[in-house]
Motif scaffolding. Structure first.
Motif, PDB file in Angstrom:
ATOM      1  N   SER A  73       6.413  72.349 -13.568  1.00 35.26           N
ATOM      2  CA  SER A  73       7.080  71.897 -14.788  1.00 35.26           C
ATOM      3  C   SER A  73       7.700  70.528 -14.533  1.00 35.26           C
ATOM      4  O   SER A  73       8.682  70.420 -13.787  1.00 35.26           O
ATOM      5  CB  SER A  73       8.178  72.881 -15.191  1.00 35.26           C
ATOM      6  OG  SER A  73       9.031  72.280 -16.161  1.00 35.26           O
ATOM      7  N   SER A 133       9.467  68.723 -16.554  1.00 38.96           N
ATOM      8  CA  SER A 133      10.808  68.586 -17.148  1.00 38.96           C
ATOM      9  C   SER A 133      11.871  69.268 -16.286  1.00 38.96           C
ATOM     10  O   SER A 133      13.030  68.871 -16.294  1.00 38.96           O
ATOM     11  CB  SER A 133      10.829  69.188 -18.553  1.00 38.96           C
ATOM     12  OG  SER A 133      10.623  70.591 -18.496  1.00 38.96           O
ATOM     13  N   GLN A 134      11.473  70.295 -15.549  1.00 39.20           N
ATOM     14  CA  GLN A 134      12.447  71.062 -14.763  1.00 39.20           C
ATOM     15  C   GLN A 134      12.309  70.805 -13.262  1.00 39.20           C
ATOM     16  O   GLN A 134      13.149  71.252 -12.483  1.00 39.20           O
ATOM     17  CB  GLN A 134      12.247  72.560 -15.023  1.00 39.20           C
ATOM     18  CG  GLN A 134      12.273  72.941 -16.491  1.00 39.20           C
ATOM     19  CD  GLN A 134      13.633  72.734 -17.122  1.00 39.20           C
ATOM     20  OE1 GLN A 134      14.644  73.136 -16.557  1.00 39.20           O
ATOM     21  NE2 GLN A 134      13.674  72.077 -18.274  1.00 39.20           N
ATOM     22  N   ASP A 151       6.101  73.644 -20.272  1.00 40.65           N
ATOM     23  CA  ASP A 151       5.322  72.416 -20.065  1.00 40.65           C
ATOM     24  C   ASP A 151       4.589  72.427 -18.723  1.00 40.65           C
ATOM     25  O   ASP A 151       4.457  71.393 -18.064  1.00 40.65           O
ATOM     26  CB  ASP A 151       6.247  71.197 -20.143  1.00 40.65           C
ATOM     27  CG  ASP A 151       7.351  71.220 -19.091  1.00 40.65           C
ATOM     28  OD1 ASP A 151       7.569  72.303 -18.483  1.00 40.65           O
ATOM     29  OD2 ASP A 151       7.992  70.171 -18.876  1.00 40.65           O
TER      30      ASP A 151
END
Lengths: 391, 131
Positions: free
Chosen positions: B29, B31-32, B50
């Motif tokens: 991911s 975003s993370q 995502d």
């Protein structure tokens, strides 16, 4: 949790012949068990207005059981599938439906017929059948298919972390067998020793044959109704004091507690809180024991001993007849019969009523019942008593 | 017990393209900045949606294991099968067969290197080797 009024009770229990019983379908077993449960309660099938159906691994029956029972105008009807946690779940959903006024008399049934004449027990559950497609299939392709090897990985982690031994797992099996020798319905009633356990063949290291549960054809049904109505029926009511569910959702990732902590750690305290009692007030334990390890880790997570001390606890003889913590007094799934969560639940009802015969435990005022499904993935708990809550 | 054959689907196609080249892909991911196992549909730690494929180091350590005993049938001897859970350095767990591992060598924390074997009629599948 909202304030409950009179509460609910289990008023009927019906059990078919179990084990290597051939020639009947799961639906036929289910009809037989429900009919017996209704008669046990002093009710007729026409009194039942709710039906919850839990099919076993073979998934051979479902809510269409209503038609087989010729039931009409049913007010609550569903197939429940929480695997080994289903029996406890059904009592919970039945109780909520009764308290909500949705139904008055709910039959809950588990039925399965995986054994075929001339076939080995190991052929009954050959592992989860699924097409080997995509990355979700990788554990299966690697060989982690059937329940024994999956539980073996959990048990091995516990052993490596806490020093739990095969001898200690064997103590669980021996205690269960000691109880089973006094249960006329148990499939395995021959005495068994630790040496027998150690000599049994390895199924999936560290689990030996005698660490594994039986496979059984048959059905068990119960009747749940309001405590008020149960009081006027044929059998002593078994009151539902509290319940819980916890499904840990083990992710395949760092920090997973798989093999170390189960849903019992949350479900148990929730059920005790609802019942308004502490763990020390539990007289009897009827725990889901698909494998010896399941009993051990459930005892830890419910708080009957400290985390990591389950091995010493079971090896002390606590679970066996005459022990400090009588557990699985019918012989459990290891030695009696394998009806998923109905195995511990049926024995809880028998003991709470005081109908255990030779194996009846003197102190049976509070019984704790566990259900465990998947590979320690799904958990339900019940607190039952022959006494109405708060009286 | 030999590895069973696995075929690809749309989700797993990039994974098996890489495995044929000896590379291990995981779900990542952006975003993370978190990693998940190859079958994950959302992030294992944050449930972020995502995820994309990203190459992993292919190294980790042993968390737990089982050994399925070999059998002799009609003079055909099947060897013991070692199956272990491996925690990859990025965090996700993989369940792997260990083709060469001996029972005495298995221990929690043992370093593991991921390799690949192609069973008949199958994609290349990850396996574990004790480092």
């Amino acid at each position: 949790m909202s304030e409950r009024t009179t509460g609910t009770a289990i008023a009927g229990l019906g059990m078919t012949e179990m084990g290597k019983v051939y020639g009947k379908t799961a639906t036929q077993f289910a009809v037989e068990a429900i009919t017996a449960a209704a008669a046990d309660a002093g009710l007729s099938l026409a009194d039942i207005d709710g039906l919850l159906v839990n099919p076993g691994v073979k998934n051979d029956t479902d809510l269409r059981l209503q038609s087989s029972l010729q039931m009409r105008d049913t007010r609550l009807l569903a197939t429940i599938q929480g695997f080994g946690s289903s029996a406890g779940q059904m009592v919970q959903y039945a109780s909520m439906a009764i308290e909500a006024g949705m139904a008055d008399v709910v039959a809950c049934v588990y039925a399965d017929a995986p054994l075929k004449e001339g076939k080995r027990s190991s052929d009954a559950y050959p592992g989860q059948a699924r097409a080997m497609v995509g990355t979700a299939s990788l554990p299966f392709a690697a060989g982690l298919k059937a329940a024994p090897e999956r539980y073996a990985v959990a048990a091995r982690r516990h052993m490596e972390t806490y020093g739990t031994t095969s001898e200690q797992l064997g103590a669980v099996a021996v205690a269960a067998r000691q109880w089973a020798t006094m249960n006329p319905m148990a499939q395995m009633r021959e005495p068994m020793t630790l040496e027998d356990h150690h000599a049994s063949r390895m199924i999936a290291d560290p689990l030996r044959l005698l660490d594994c549960c039986l496979v059984s054809n048959g059905a068990v049904a119960i009747i749940v109704t309001s405590a008020d109505r149960a009081a006027g029926l044929k059998q002593p009511p078994v009151h539902v004091w509290g319940w819980g569910q916890a499904h840990p959702g083990y992710v395949q990732h760092r920090d997973s507690e798989f093999g170390l902590v189960t849903g019992a750690a949350k479900s148990g305290p929730d059920a005790l809180k609802m019942a308004g009692i502490g763990i020390d007030e539990v007289d009897l334990r009827q725990l889901y024991d698909c494998f010896t390890f399941t009993t051990l880790v459930t005892l830890e997570d419910y708080g009957f001993c400290a985390k990591g001390e389950g091995g010493e606890f079971v090896a002390s003889g606590a679970l066996a007849p005459g022990g400090s913590h009588p557990t699985n007094t019918g012989g459990g799934e290891l030695s009696s019969f394998y009806m998923w969560g109905m195995t511990p639940l049926s024995e809880a009802i028998i003991q709470a009523r005081g109908q255990g015969g030779e194996r009846q435990v003197d102190r049976h005022d509070v019984v704790m019942v566990s259900g465990n499904g998947g590979v320690l993935d799904f958990h339900s708990t019940l607190i039952l008593s022959p006494h109405q809550k708060g009286r | 017990m030999a590895l069973a054959a696995v075929i690809r689907d749309d989700h797993s196609a990039p994974f098996f393209e890489a495995s044929a080249e000896g590379r291990l892909l995981l779900r990542y991911s952006p975003s993370q900045d978190t990693w998940s196992d190859p079958a994950a549909l959302v992030c294992a730690t944050t449930q972020a949606d995502d995820l994309q494929w990203r190459e992993a180091a292919g190294t980790g350590h042993l968390v737990s294991w089982t050994i399925k005993p070999g059998r002799r049938r009609d003079d055909v001897v099947t060897p013991d099968t070692v199956i272990g859970i491996v925690e990859l350095d990025e965090g996700p767990w993989l369940t792997l067969q260990f083709p060469d591992a001996a029972q005495a060598d298995l221990a929690v924390g043992r370093a593991v290197r991921v390799g690949f074997i192609q069973p008949e009629d199958s994609e290349h599948l990850p396996v574990g080797y004790l480092a």
